[in-house]
Design a protein around this motif. Structure first.
Motif, PDB file in Angstrom:
ATOM      1  N   VAL A 208     -35.910 -21.537  16.186  1.00 37.59           N
ATOM      2  CA  VAL A 208     -37.323 -21.311  15.925  1.00 37.59           C
ATOM      3  C   VAL A 208     -37.580 -19.861  16.291  1.00 37.59           C
ATOM      4  N   PHE A 209     -38.759 -19.342  15.924  1.00 33.96           N
ATOM      5  CA  PHE A 209     -38.986 -17.913  16.075  1.00 33.96           C
ATOM      6  C   PHE A 209     -40.189 -17.617  16.949  1.00 33.96           C
ATOM      7  N   ASP A 210     -39.993 -16.674  17.873  1.00 30.27           N
ATOM      8  CA  ASP A 210     -41.037 -16.197  18.771  1.00 30.27           C
ATOM      9  C   ASP A 210     -41.263 -14.716  18.478  1.00 30.27           C
ATOM     10  N   ASP A 211     -42.332 -14.426  17.694  1.00 29.08           N
ATOM     11  CA  ASP A 211     -42.608 -13.046  17.263  1.00 29.08           C
ATOM     12  C   ASP A 211     -41.390 -12.403  16.602  1.00 29.08           C
ATOM     13  N   GLY A 212     -40.735 -13.158  15.745  1.00 31.85           N
ATOM     14  CA  GLY A 212     -39.596 -12.651  15.007  1.00 31.85           C
ATOM     15  C   GLY A 212     -38.264 -12.809  15.707  1.00 31.85           C
ATOM     16  N   LYS A 213     -38.270 -13.204  16.976  1.00 32.70           N
ATOM     17  CA  LYS A 213     -37.025 -13.377  17.716  1.00 32.70           C
ATOM     18  C   LYS A 213     -36.554 -14.821  17.595  1.00 32.70           C
ATOM     19  N   PRO A 214     -35.332 -15.057  17.097  1.00 35.48           N
ATOM     20  CA  PRO A 214     -34.831 -16.436  16.982  1.00 35.48           C
ATOM     21  C   PRO A 214     -34.515 -17.044  18.348  1.00 35.48           C
ATOM     22  N   ILE A 215     -35.006 -18.253  18.549  1.00 32.45           N
ATOM     23  CA  ILE A 215     -34.776 -18.985  19.796  1.00 32.45           C
ATOM     24  C   ILE A 215     -34.015 -20.267  19.459  1.00 32.45           C
ATOM     25  N   PRO A 216     -32.809 -20.460  20.011  1.00 30.38           N
ATOM     26  CA  PRO A 216     -32.062 -21.688  19.713  1.00 30.38           C
ATOM     27  C   PRO A 216     -32.669 -22.886  20.427  1.00 30.38           C
ATOM     28  N   ILE A 217     -32.811 -23.997  19.712  1.00 27.38           N
ATOM     29  CA  ILE A 217     -33.316 -25.233  20.301  1.00 27.38           C
ATOM     30  C   ILE A 217     -32.411 -26.381  19.892  1.00 27.38           C
ATOM     31  N   ILE A 218     -32.511 -27.463  20.637  1.00 28.67           N
ATOM     32  CA  ILE A 218     -31.829 -28.713  20.304  1.00 28.67           C
ATOM     33  C   ILE A 218     -32.884 -29.810  20.230  1.00 28.67           C
ATOM     34  N   ILE A 219     -32.886 -30.545  19.133  1.00 26.98           N
ATOM     35  CA  ILE A 219     -33.748 -31.715  18.988  1.00 26.98           C
ATOM     36  C   ILE A 219     -32.833 -32.931  19.044  1.00 26.98           C
ATOM     37  N   ARG A 220     -33.115 -33.838  19.947  1.00 25.83           N
ATOM     38  CA  ARG A 220     -32.220 -34.971  20.161  1.00 25.83           C
ATOM     39  C   ARG A 220     -32.998 -36.143  20.730  1.00 25.83           C
ATOM     40  N   ASN A 221     -32.332 -37.277  20.849  1.00 27.00           N
ATOM     41  CA  ASN A 221     -32.925 -38.419  21.537  1.00 27.00           C
ATOM     42  C   ASN A 221     -32.885 -38.172  23.046  1.00 27.00           C
ATOM     43  N   TYR A 222     -33.978 -38.456  23.733  1.00 27.28           N
ATOM     44  CA  TYR A 222     -33.895 -38.405  25.191  1.00 27.28           C
ATOM     45  C   TYR A 222     -33.286 -39.706  25.693  1.00 27.28           C
ATOM     46  N   MET A 223     -32.640 -39.615  26.869  1.00 26.65           N
ATOM     47  CA  MET A 223     -31.833 -40.710  27.392  1.00 26.65           C
ATOM     48  C   MET A 223     -32.231 -41.015  28.826  1.00 26.65           C
ATOM     49  N   ALA A 224     -31.618 -42.043  29.398  1.00 28.03           N
ATOM     50  CA  ALA A 224     -31.929 -42.431  30.775  1.00 28.03           C
ATOM     51  C   ALA A 224     -31.686 -41.276  31.747  1.00 28.03           C
ATOM     52  N   SER A 225     -30.707 -40.429  31.448  1.00 30.31           N
ATOM     53  CA  SER A 225     -30.403 -39.299  32.325  1.00 30.31           C
ATOM     54  C   SER A 225     -31.460 -38.204  32.250  1.00 30.31           C
ATOM     55  N   ASP A 226     -32.396 -38.314  31.321  1.00 25.12           N
ATOM     56  CA  ASP A 226     -33.438 -37.302  31.151  1.00 25.12           C
ATOM     57  C   ASP A 226     -34.764 -37.679  31.807  1.00 25.12           C
ATOM     58  N   LEU A 227     -34.816 -38.797  32.516  1.00 27.24           N
ATOM     59  CA  LEU A 227     -36.102 -39.287  33.007  1.00 27.24           C
ATOM     60  C   LEU A 227     -36.798 -38.280  33.916  1.00 27.24           C
ATOM     61  N   GLU A 228     -36.057 -37.640  34.801  1.00 25.97           N
ATOM     62  CA  GLU A 228     -36.662 -36.653  35.697  1.00 25.97           C
ATOM     63  C   GLU A 228     -37.259 -35.494  34.908  1.00 25.97           C
ATOM     64  N   GLY A 229     -36.519 -35.022  33.916  1.00 28.86           N
ATOM     65  CA  GLY A 229     -37.016 -33.932  33.083  1.00 28.86           C
ATOM     66  C   GLY A 229     -38.220 -34.335  32.266  1.00 28.86           C
ATOM     67  N   MET A 230     -38.263 -35.587  31.826  1.00 32.44           N
ATOM     68  CA  MET A 230     -39.403 -36.075  31.054  1.00 32.44           C
ATOM     69  C   MET A 230     -40.666 -36.138  31.913  1.00 32.44           C
ATOM     70  N   ILE A 231     -40.526 -36.576  33.156  1.00 34.86           N
ATOM     71  CA  ILE A 231     -41.673 -36.647  34.053  1.00 34.86           C
ATOM     72  C   ILE A 231     -42.143 -35.241  34.423  1.00 34.86           C
ATOM     73  N   GLU A 232     -41.209 -34.310  34.606  1.00 36.10           N
ATOM     74  CA  GLU A 232     -41.585 -32.920  34.860  1.00 36.10           C
ATOM     75  C   GLU A 232     -42.351 -32.346  33.668  1.00 36.10           C
ATOM     76  N   LEU A 233     -41.947 -32.718  32.452  1.00 32.09           N
ATOM     77  CA  LEU A 233     -42.651 -32.266  31.249  1.00 32.09           C
ATOM     78  C   LEU A 233     -44.077 -32.781  31.239  1.00 32.09           C
ATOM     79  N   GLN A 234     -44.271 -34.046  31.618  1.00 34.11           N
ATOM     80  CA  GLN A 234     -45.621 -34.613  31.670  1.00 34.11           C
ATOM     81  C   GLN A 234     -46.502 -33.812  32.626  1.00 34.11           C
ATOM     82  N   ALA A 235     -45.957 -33.419  33.775  1.00 35.63           N
ATOM     83  CA  ALA A 235     -46.725 -32.647  34.753  1.00 35.63           C
ATOM     84  C   ALA A 235     -47.151 -31.295  34.187  1.00 35.63           C
ATOM     85  N   LYS A 236     -46.290 -30.689  33.374  1.00 36.78           N
ATOM     86  CA  LYS A 236     -46.623 -29.389  32.772  1.00 36.78           C
ATOM     87  C   LYS A 236     -47.644 -29.544  31.653  1.00 36.78           C
TER      88      LYS A 236
END
Length: 222
Positions: free
Chosen positions: A9-37
């Protein structure tokens, strides 16, 4: 059927690599941190996803659990479930159709992918990650041979116009492009089409508890 996609994806013309994937049980902490943000105080923390809800998402319908990762950090998520949906009888509440976000009512034989939630970290919203996650869900609808994707769109701009127009008039103005609504306009840009206006969909002061049910029909379904 796992979903995994690498792209830029692009930020003011700069390409930023991203990954789109299924979230998993190992991602629960990161998902809750995302909710807080995404939903900082004074938003009540008891309305963030809890571990049991997230565990249900990844165990009952892992195909409907999507996230975006940037440099190893989860910065966006979108969750859905399968339901049997009749567009001729569209009325429901968010709590009813998502089982209060626990998706115990997920129906593997359902004809529709229903959007439970979508959020993006404020620091990354200019990258249009919401549109990328929506496209991933459309691809999931096609892969599962479902009829459509449906979800209720909040109308957070309505409270500014509620004294001067009805909610029906507000929706018409947004669809015509005379008013920009942060959610409904975004969903229109993603290819969603208005289906029904729902009263008392979710306790939401800005939307006066209304939501606009919007769908994307699988163009390959016959």
């Amino acid at each position: 059927m796992a979903y995994y996609k690498e792209q830029f994806v692009f930020d003011d013309g700069k390409p930023i690599p991203i990954i789109i994937r299924n979230y998993m049980a190992s991602d629960l902490e990161g998902m809750i941190e995302l909710q807080a943000k995404c939903f900082p105080p004074p938003f009540p923390t008891d309305l963030w996803w809890n571990e049991k809800q997230l565990q249900n998402h990844v165990s009952l319908f892992p195909e409907g659990a999507i996230c975006v990762e940037v440099e190893g950090e989860i910065v966006g998520s979108m969750t859905g479930l399968q339901v049997q949906f009749d567009p001729k009888n569209p009325m429901h509440t968010w709590e009813e159709i998502t089982d209060n976000g626990y998706i115990w009512n997920h129906d593997p034989n359902g004809n529709t992918l229903y959007v439970v939630d979508i959020c993006t970290s404020p620091l990354y919203r200019k990258l249009k990650l919401g549109q990328q996650m929506m496209q991933a869900m459309y691809q999931t609808v096609v892969a599962l041979k479902l009829e459509r994707l449906v979800g209720g769109g909040r109308m957070p701009g309505y409270h500014r116009f509620a004294d001067e127009m009805t909610v029906e008039q507000y929706v018409q103005a947004v669809v015509k492009g005379d008013i920009h609504d942060p959610v409904v306009t975004f969903l229109l840009r993603c290819g969603r089409m208005p289906l029904a206006l729902i009263e008392n969909y979710l306790e939401d002061e800005e939307s006066h508890n209304y939501a606009l049910l919007m769908e994307w029909k699988n163009p390959f379904h016959r």
